[in-house]
Scaffold this motif. Structure first.
Motif, PDB file in Angstrom:
ATOM      1  N   ILE A  34      16.946  40.985  39.546  1.00 51.26           N
ATOM      2  CA  ILE A  34      18.637  40.638  39.855  1.00 51.26           C
ATOM      3  C   ILE A  34      19.217  40.735  38.807  1.00 51.26           C
ATOM      4  CG2 ILE A  34      20.312  40.273  41.014  1.00 51.26           C
ATOM      5  CD1 ILE A  34      18.190  39.928  43.538  1.00 51.26           C
ATOM      6  N   LEU A  35      19.418  39.433  38.499  1.00 48.72           N
ATOM      7  CA  LEU A  35      20.067  38.972  36.812  1.00 48.72           C
ATOM      8  C   LEU A  35      20.216  39.645  35.857  1.00 48.72           C
ATOM      9  CD1 LEU A  35      21.460  36.256  36.181  1.00 48.72           C
ATOM     10  CD2 LEU A  35      19.628  35.795  35.307  1.00 48.72           C
ATOM     11  N   PHE A  36      18.443  40.080  35.849  1.00 43.22           N
ATOM     12  CA  PHE A  36      18.459  40.733  33.947  1.00 43.22           C
ATOM     13  C   PHE A  36      18.814  42.032  34.022  1.00 43.22           C
ATOM     14  CE2 PHE A  36      16.708  36.630  33.641  1.00 43.22           C
ATOM     15  CZ  PHE A  36      16.579  36.161  32.030  1.00 43.22           C
ATOM     16  N   ASN A  37      18.535  42.440  35.370  1.00 42.05           N
ATOM     17  CA  ASN A  37      18.879  43.643  35.332  1.00 42.05           C
ATOM     18  C   ASN A  37      20.439  44.456  35.187  1.00 42.05           C
ATOM     19  OD1 ASN A  37      18.449  46.786  36.096  1.00 42.05           O
ATOM     20  ND2 ASN A  37      19.539  45.917  38.638  1.00 42.05           N
ATOM     21  N   LYS A  38      21.428  43.032  36.095  1.00 46.26           N
ATOM     22  CA  LYS A  38      22.611  43.127  35.823  1.00 46.26           C
ATOM     23  C   LYS A  38      23.292  42.567  33.873  1.00 46.26           C
ATOM     24  CE  LYS A  38      26.554  40.646  37.329  1.00 46.26           C
ATOM     25  NZ  LYS A  38      27.576  39.578  38.410  1.00 46.26           N
ATOM     26  N   ILE A  39      22.420  41.501  33.140  1.00 42.06           N
ATOM     27  CA  ILE A  39      22.277  41.119  31.484  1.00 42.06           C
ATOM     28  C   ILE A  39      22.519  42.102  30.985  1.00 42.06           C
ATOM     29  CG2 ILE A  39      21.953  40.392  30.569  1.00 42.06           C
ATOM     30  CD1 ILE A  39      21.860  37.773  32.564  1.00 42.06           C
ATOM     31  N   VAL A  40      20.927  43.346  31.468  1.00 40.00           N
ATOM     32  CA  VAL A  40      20.653  44.132  30.538  1.00 40.00           C
ATOM     33  C   VAL A  40      21.205  45.850  30.566  1.00 40.00           C
ATOM     34  CG1 VAL A  40      18.807  45.247  29.434  1.00 40.00           C
ATOM     35  CG2 VAL A  40      18.664  42.628  29.659  1.00 40.00           C
ATOM     36  N   PHE A  41      20.318  46.400  31.598  1.00 44.40           N
ATOM     37  CA  PHE A  41      20.551  47.515  32.476  1.00 44.40           C
ATOM     38  C   PHE A  41      22.119  47.782  32.931  1.00 44.40           C
ATOM     39  CE2 PHE A  41      16.168  45.983  32.168  1.00 44.40           C
ATOM     40  CZ  PHE A  41      16.080  47.239  31.395  1.00 44.40           C
ATOM     41  N   PHE A  42      22.892  47.010  33.160  1.00 43.48           N
ATOM     42  CA  PHE A  42      24.211  47.150  33.722  1.00 43.48           C
ATOM     43  C   PHE A  42      25.044  46.666  33.092  1.00 43.48           C
ATOM     44  CE2 PHE A  42      21.143  48.896  37.079  1.00 43.48           C
ATOM     45  CZ  PHE A  42      21.788  50.015  36.959  1.00 43.48           C
ATOM     46  N   SER A  43      24.852  46.805  31.417  1.00 44.80           N
ATOM     47  CA  SER A  43      25.590  45.470  30.849  1.00 44.80           C
ATOM     48  C   SER A  43      27.032  47.197  30.308  1.00 44.80           C
ATOM     49  CB  SER A  43      25.165  44.520  29.928  1.00 44.80           C
ATOM     50  OG  SER A  43      24.394  45.788  29.070  1.00 44.80           O
ATOM     51  N   LYS A  44      27.965  46.310  29.357  1.00 44.95           N
ATOM     52  CA  LYS A  44      28.527  47.482  28.898  1.00 44.95           C
ATOM     53  C   LYS A  44      28.062  47.724  27.538  1.00 44.95           C
ATOM     54  CE  LYS A  44      32.064  45.817  25.875  1.00 44.95           C
ATOM     55  NZ  LYS A  44      32.833  45.001  25.130  1.00 44.95           N
ATOM     56  N   GLU A  45      27.203  46.653  27.025  1.00 43.51           N
ATOM     57  CA  GLU A  45      26.532  47.175  25.957  1.00 43.51           C
ATOM     58  C   GLU A  45      24.933  47.637  26.279  1.00 43.51           C
ATOM     59  OE1 GLU A  45      27.014  44.092  27.298  1.00 43.51           O
ATOM     60  OE2 GLU A  45      28.949  42.857  25.710  1.00 43.51           O
ATOM     61  N   TRP A  46      25.062  47.944  27.361  1.00 45.31           N
ATOM     62  CA  TRP A  46      24.090  49.347  27.620  1.00 45.31           C
ATOM     63  C   TRP A  46      24.879  50.078  27.627  1.00 45.31           C
ATOM     64  CZ3 TRP A  46      18.141  49.449  27.620  1.00 45.31           C
ATOM     65  CH2 TRP A  46      17.999  50.388  28.025  1.00 45.31           C
ATOM     66  N   GLY A  47      25.899  50.264  28.220  1.00 49.06           N
ATOM     67  CA  GLY A  47      26.192  51.201  28.016  1.00 49.06           C
ATOM     68  C   GLY A  47      26.642  52.328  26.863  1.00 49.06           C
ATOM     69  N   LEU A  48      27.312  51.350  26.480  1.00 46.20           N
ATOM     70  CA  LEU A  48      27.359  51.649  24.596  1.00 46.20           C
ATOM     71  C   LEU A  48      26.171  52.456  23.388  1.00 46.20           C
ATOM     72  CD1 LEU A  48      29.518  48.611  23.663  1.00 46.20           C
ATOM     73  CD2 LEU A  48      30.086  51.090  23.320  1.00 46.20           C
ATOM     74  N   TYR A  49      24.377  51.413  24.299  1.00 44.49           N
ATOM     75  CA  TYR A  49      23.352  52.012  24.006  1.00 44.49           C
ATOM     76  C   TYR A  49      22.583  53.360  24.263  1.00 44.49           C
ATOM     77  CZ  TYR A  49      18.495  52.024  24.007  1.00 44.49           C
ATOM     78  OH  TYR A  49      17.164  52.949  23.196  1.00 44.49           O
ATOM     79  N   ASN A  50      23.029  53.222  25.993  1.00 41.63           N
ATOM     80  CA  ASN A  50      22.810  54.227  26.348  1.00 41.63           C
ATOM     81  C   ASN A  50      23.790  55.759  25.830  1.00 41.63           C
ATOM     82  OD1 ASN A  50      21.632  55.643  28.648  1.00 41.63           O
ATOM     83  ND2 ASN A  50      23.272  55.934  29.467  1.00 41.63           N
ATOM     84  N   THR A  51      24.726  55.756  24.868  1.00 40.29           N
ATOM     85  CA  THR A  51      25.712  56.826  24.744  1.00 40.29           C
ATOM     86  C   THR A  51      26.023  56.657  23.341  1.00 40.29           C
ATOM     87  OG1 THR A  51      27.432  55.343  24.713  1.00 40.29           O
ATOM     88  CG2 THR A  51      26.983  57.002  26.287  1.00 40.29           C
ATOM     89  N   SER A  52      24.547  56.293  21.972  1.00 42.37           N
ATOM     90  CA  SER A  52      23.977  56.418  21.528  1.00 42.37           C
ATOM     91  C   SER A  52      26.046  55.750  20.134  1.00 42.37           C
ATOM     92  CB  SER A  52      23.803  57.623  20.964  1.00 42.37           C
ATOM     93  OG  SER A  52      22.463  57.463  21.182  1.00 42.37           O
ATOM     94  N   LYS A  53      25.861  54.910  21.296  1.00 46.58           N
ATOM     95  CA  LYS A  53      27.177  54.137  20.145  1.00 46.58           C
ATOM     96  C   LYS A  53      26.314  52.983  19.272  1.00 46.58           C
ATOM     97  CE  LYS A  53      31.408  56.304  22.983  1.00 46.58           C
ATOM     98  NZ  LYS A  53      31.464  56.439  23.982  1.00 46.58           N
ATOM     99  N   ILE A  54      24.932  52.414  19.948  1.00 44.60           N
ATOM    100  CA  ILE A  54      24.644  51.582  19.341  1.00 44.60           C
ATOM    101  C   ILE A  54      23.750  51.403  19.066  1.00 44.60           C
ATOM    102  CG2 ILE A  54      27.160  49.492  19.734  1.00 44.60           C
ATOM    103  CD1 ILE A  54      24.952  48.333  21.699  1.00 44.60           C
ATOM    104  N   SER A  55      22.561  50.985  18.271  1.00 47.72           N
ATOM    105  CA  SER A  55      21.446  50.443  18.471  1.00 47.72           C
ATOM    106  C   SER A  55      21.256  49.892  19.089  1.00 47.72           C
ATOM    107  CB  SER A  55      20.296  50.709  16.692  1.00 47.72           C
ATOM    108  OG  SER A  55      20.630  49.360  16.561  1.00 47.72           O
ATOM    109  N   LEU A  56      19.024  49.685  19.909  1.00 43.68           N
ATOM    110  CA  LEU A  56      18.523  49.401  20.440  1.00 43.68           C
ATOM    111  C   LEU A  56      18.715  48.004  19.856  1.00 43.68           C
ATOM    112  CD1 LEU A  56      16.986  49.578  23.392  1.00 43.68           C
ATOM    113  CD2 LEU A  56      14.535  49.795  21.841  1.00 43.68           C
ATOM    114  N   PHE A  57      18.256  48.189  18.115  1.00 45.31           N
ATOM    115  CA  PHE A  57      17.935  47.078  17.945  1.00 45.31           C
ATOM    116  C   PHE A  57      19.349  45.577  18.230  1.00 45.31           C
ATOM    117  CE2 PHE A  57      19.555  44.228  14.000  1.00 45.31           C
ATOM    118  CZ  PHE A  57      18.546  43.125  14.371  1.00 45.31           C
ATOM    119  N   LYS A  58      20.411  46.565  17.625  1.00 52.88           N
ATOM    120  CA  LYS A  58      22.412  45.973  18.277  1.00 52.88           C
ATOM    121  C   LYS A  58      22.877  45.727  19.703  1.00 52.88           C
ATOM    122  CE  LYS A  58      25.954  44.801  16.577  1.00 52.88           C
ATOM    123  NZ  LYS A  58      26.679  43.928  15.327  1.00 52.88           N
ATOM    124  N   LEU A  59      21.875  46.127  20.481  1.00 51.38           N
ATOM    125  CA  LEU A  59      21.864  45.748  21.652  1.00 51.38           C
ATOM    126  C   LEU A  59      20.991  44.596  22.129  1.00 51.38           C
ATOM    127  CD1 LEU A  59      22.158  46.295  25.028  1.00 51.38           C
ATOM    128  CD2 LEU A  59      19.756  47.862  24.769  1.00 51.38           C
TER     129      LEU A  59
END
Length: 116
Positions: A34-59
């Motif tokens: 539950i914690l890491f689902n929120k921290i990683v996959f439903f974070s603002k940062e994941w949204g940036l990665y998901n739309t290719s605004k940042i790389s996986l490395f930057k995420l």
């Protein structure tokens, strides 16, 4: 004029996004999932990665800065990140798409998934 072109979205239409499955495979507890689902996959940062605004490395780099207390688990998540355990075909939708293609429709896909 008959319809010849059909546009399908990927997320939630042709592909399900289920990172909890992946986190479970890593051996995380229910609470950690539950914690890491929120921290990683439903974070603002994941949204940036998901739309290719940042790389996986930057995420990964951003999340490690934001959550230094979870460094080891985050490294484990990113070290083993494998989308075949996160993204799953919605079989009924895929079958429907194939039947439309066989009928001669032009099929187009729409997505905001990252380039990865």
């Amino acid at each position: 004029m008959p319809i010849r072109n059909i546009v399908f979205d990927l997320g939630g239409v042709l592909i399900n996004f289920d990172p909890q499955n992946y986190l479970s495979l890593l051996g995380l507890t229910k609470e950690e999932i539950i914690l890491f689902n929120k921290i990683v996959f439903f974070s603002k940062e994941w949204g940036l990665y998901n739309t290719s605004k940042i790389s996986l490395f930057k995420l990964k780099e951003n999340l490690l800065k934001i959550h230094p207390d979870h460094r080891l688990k985050l490294l484990k998540i990113f070290q083993n990140l494998d989308f075949k355990y996160i993204l799953f075909e919605i079989k009924a939708s895929a079958d429907f798409l194939i039947s439309l293609k066989k009928l001669g429709f032009n099929i187009f896909l729409l997505s905001d998934l990252s380039l990865d």
